[in-house]
Design an enzyme around this catalytic site. Structure first.
Site, short mmCIF file in Angstrom:
data_model
loop_
_atom_site.label_atom_id
_atom_site.label_comp_id
_atom_site.label_asym_id
_atom_site.label_seq_id
_atom_site.Cartn_x
_atom_site.Cartn_y
_atom_site.Cartn_z
N ALA A 13 29.00 -71.61 52.04
CA ALA A 13 28.99 -72.16 50.67
C ALA A 13 27.56 -72.34 50.15
O ALA A 13 27.37 -72.72 49.00
CB ALA A 13 29.72 -73.51 50.65
N GLY A 14 26.57 -72.06 50.98
CA GLY A 14 25.17 -72.19 50.56
C GLY A 14 24.75 -71.00 49.71
O GLY A 14 25.53 -70.07 49.50
N ILE A 16 22.55 -68.48 50.17
CA ILE A 16 22.50 -67.15 50.80
C ILE A 16 23.92 -66.69 51.15
O ILE A 16 24.30 -65.54 50.91
CB ILE A 16 21.61 -67.15 52.06
CG1 ILE A 16 20.15 -67.47 51.67
CG2 ILE A 16 21.67 -65.81 52.78
CD1 ILE A 16 19.20 -67.59 52.85
N GLN A 112 26.75 -73.87 68.42
CA GLN A 112 27.26 -72.59 67.88
C GLN A 112 27.15 -71.48 68.92
O GLN A 112 28.04 -70.62 69.03
CB GLN A 112 26.54 -72.22 66.57
CG GLN A 112 26.98 -73.14 65.42
CD GLN A 112 26.46 -72.73 64.07
OE1 GLN A 112 25.65 -71.81 63.94
NE2 GLN A 112 26.91 -73.41 63.03
N GLY A 130 19.10 -68.72 59.53
CA GLY A 130 18.68 -70.11 59.33
C GLY A 130 17.39 -70.41 60.06
O GLY A 130 17.23 -70.03 61.22
N ASN A 131 16.47 -71.06 59.40
CA ASN A 131 15.14 -71.30 59.97
C ASN A 131 15.07 -72.53 60.86
O ASN A 131 15.82 -73.47 60.64
CB ASN A 131 14.13 -71.46 58.82
CG ASN A 131 13.70 -70.11 58.32
OD1 ASN A 131 13.51 -69.19 59.11
ND2 ASN A 131 13.56 -69.99 57.02
N ASP A 159 11.13 -59.86 55.46
CA ASP A 159 9.68 -59.68 55.47
C ASP A 159 9.34 -58.18 55.44
O ASP A 159 8.43 -57.75 54.74
CB ASP A 159 9.09 -60.32 56.74
CG ASP A 159 9.59 -61.75 56.90
OD1 ASP A 159 9.28 -62.57 56.04
OD2 ASP A 159 10.33 -62.01 57.87
N ARG A 162 9.98 -56.92 51.99
CA ARG A 162 8.92 -57.42 51.10
C ARG A 162 7.65 -56.59 51.28
O ARG A 162 6.98 -56.25 50.30
CB ARG A 162 8.61 -58.89 51.45
CG ARG A 162 9.67 -59.87 50.98
CD ARG A 162 9.46 -61.24 51.61
NE ARG A 162 10.32 -62.24 51.00
CZ ARG A 162 10.52 -63.46 51.51
NH1 ARG A 162 9.93 -63.83 52.64
NH2 ARG A 162 11.30 -64.32 50.89
N HIS A 187 9.29 -65.12 62.23
CA HIS A 187 9.55 -65.24 60.79
C HIS A 187 8.93 -66.56 60.32
O HIS A 187 9.63 -67.57 60.19
CB HIS A 187 11.04 -65.19 60.48
CG HIS A 187 11.33 -65.57 59.05
ND1 HIS A 187 11.00 -64.75 58.00
CD2 HIS A 187 11.85 -66.69 58.50
CE1 HIS A 187 11.33 -65.36 56.86
NE2 HIS A 187 11.84 -66.54 57.14
P1 NAX Z 1 21.57 -73.77 51.47
O1 NAX Z 1 21.11 -75.16 51.71
O2 NAX Z 1 21.87 -73.30 50.09
O3 NAX Z 1 22.87 -73.48 52.36
C1 NAX Z 1 22.97 -73.85 53.69
C2 NAX Z 1 24.44 -74.11 53.95
O4 NAX Z 1 24.59 -74.31 55.36
C3 NAX Z 1 24.97 -75.37 53.27
O5 NAX Z 1 26.11 -75.02 52.50
C4 NAX Z 1 25.33 -76.30 54.44
O6 NAX Z 1 26.47 -77.09 54.16
C5 NAX Z 1 25.57 -75.29 55.55
N1 NAX Z 1 25.44 -75.83 56.90
C6 NAX Z 1 24.56 -76.75 57.37
N2 NAX Z 1 24.81 -77.02 58.66
C7 NAX Z 1 25.83 -76.23 59.04
C8 NAX Z 1 26.55 -76.07 60.25
N3 NAX Z 1 26.24 -76.79 61.33
N4 NAX Z 1 27.55 -75.17 60.27
C9 NAX Z 1 27.89 -74.46 59.19
N5 NAX Z 1 27.26 -74.60 57.99
C10 NAX Z 1 26.25 -75.46 57.92
O7 NAX Z 1 20.46 -72.84 52.17
P2 NAX Z 1 20.18 -71.28 51.97
O8 NAX Z 1 19.23 -71.10 50.84
O9 NAX Z 1 21.48 -70.55 51.95
O10 NAX Z 1 19.35 -70.97 53.30
C11 NAX Z 1 19.94 -70.99 54.56
C12 NAX Z 1 18.88 -70.84 55.65
O11 NAX Z 1 18.24 -69.57 55.56
C13 NAX Z 1 17.75 -71.88 55.60
O12 NAX Z 1 17.51 -72.33 56.92
C14 NAX Z 1 16.57 -71.07 55.12
O13 NAX Z 1 15.34 -71.63 55.55
C15 NAX Z 1 16.84 -69.73 55.77
N6 NAX Z 1 16.13 -68.56 55.24
C16 NAX Z 1 15.75 -67.61 56.15
C17 NAX Z 1 15.12 -66.44 55.77
C18 NAX Z 1 14.74 -65.40 56.79
O14 NAX Z 1 14.13 -64.40 56.38
N7 NAX Z 1 15.03 -65.53 58.09
C19 NAX Z 1 14.77 -66.20 54.35
C20 NAX Z 1 15.57 -67.01 53.39
C21 NAX Z 1 15.90 -68.41 53.81
O15 NAX Z 1 14.83 -69.24 53.44
#
Ligand code: NAX
Length: 324
Positions: A13-14, A16, A112, A130-131, A159, A162, A187
């Protein structure tokens, strides 16, 4: 018609997850002849929003979408899954140190990993978005002893893409005419985007751009692109991150046609990067597997940067050692 493959998205639901689910359902990841079952995993406070995503997916009437599962239970979300995109993570809160973030996210990626171990397909391919992605992938891998450790990867494809975009713009070429791009390492801001092996329309990239641009503009621009997007958009990269995750899984499953792509994968000693971290290398994907490109000459400039990003990964690992 082929049998459907199961694709789990955590954090569906986030932003990405939202950008990703529709493209996967449309066949962009696994092919236009491959039905999919989407298994969308969230945490309880986001379940209403997740139902909304599922309603919209229904409303698209995608021919390839065989079923949708929505759940906040990892044992359901990962059941028999073939592809797991681990996107959901905790964002860094105000005043939070990187090591606190690592520990908080360890609490997500450990369980997980265990749920994948207990419930997923034995051939599941895992991509952590997820970071801090590389170390989260390491934690998930360590908690899944019955699965193939090679199948735990982290995303540096954004990356990589980009870097292609920056070099294409600078040389007035198209990204599809650039070969041999590499992202090494983590990353994070220590990642090393390397053009020493790149060609643009068959010509060595290093001869088309000057060294000052490469070192003082290109490298920091790629490293800091995430922050630049946040500044411009008021929100972090979403569609581009989703697109890169789809590229990563697409190529891993269907092959990269002999092209090099960057994937963070378990280090195996290649290029002197010792085992124990998930490190981004140039790879070629073939036969639903990847191989690290071997035999590249590493100059002193590259070596220094490859070591710096390796050291950061080993520090991250040290910070979460009780979760491994
Ligand atoms: P959002 O905050 O929009 O969405 C994250 C979603 O994860 C939320 O809906 C939350 O409820 C859910 N969530 C949290 N804990 C959870 C769990 N234990 N089980 C299942 N769902 C859970 O973040 P978003 O912009 O979608 O980014 C997600 C992640 O991607 C972040 O950690 C972000 O830093 C990382 N990214 C990584 C990138 C990469 O290149 N590796 C680039 C983009 C992004 O910044």
């Amino acid at each position: 018609m082929k049998e459907p493959l199961r694709v789990t998205i955590t954090g569906a639901a986030g932003q990405i997850g939202y950008a990703m689910a529709f493209r996967i359902a449309a066949g962009d990841m696994l092919g236009k002849d491959q039905p999919v079952i989407l298994q969308l995993l969230e945490i309880p406070p986001a379940m209403d929003a997740l139902e909304g995503v599922a309603m919209e997916l229904d409303d698209c009437a995608f021919p390839l979408l065989a079923d949708i599962v929505t759940t906040d239970d990892p044992s359901v979300g990962f059941k028999d899954t073939d592809f797991a995109l681990l996107v959901g993570a905790k964002p860094r809160g105000p005043g939070m140190e990187r090591k606190d973030l690592l520990k908080e996210n360890g609490k997500i990626f450990g369980p997980q990993g265990k749920a994948l171990n207990d419930h997923a397909s034995r051939d599941v391919k895992v991509l952590v978005v997820g970071n801090p992605a590389n170390t989260n992938a390491l934690i998930a891998q360590a908690n899944a002893p019955d699965l193939n450790p090679r199948n735990f990867t982290a995303m540096t494809r954004l990356d990589h893409n980009r870097a292609l975009g920056q070099l294409a713009n600078k040389t007035g070429s198209h990204n599809s005419h650039i070969k041999g791009m590499i992202i090494w390492g983590n990353h994070s801001a220590t990642q090393y985007p390397d053009i020493s092996q790149c060609t643009v329309d068959g010509k060595a990239a290093a001869e088309l751009v000057d060294d000052d641009w490469y070192k003082d503009s290109f490298i920091p621009t790629v490293q800091q692109r995430g922050a630049a997007i946040i500044k411009a958009r008021g929100a972090s990269s979403a569609a581009s991150a989703a697109s890169a995750a789809i590229d990563h899984m697409h190529d891993w499953h269907l092959g990269s046609n002999g092209e090099w792509v960057s994937m963070a994968v378990p280090a195996d000693g290649s290029y002197g990067i010792k085992e124990g971290v998930i490190y981004s290398f140039p790879v070629i994907c073939k036969g639903a597997d990847y191989e690290i490109v071997q035999g590249l000459e590493i100059n002193d400039f590259s070596r220094e940067r490859m070591t710096a990003t390796d050291e950061e990964l080993r520090e991250e690992r040290e910070g979460v050692k009780e979760l491994l």
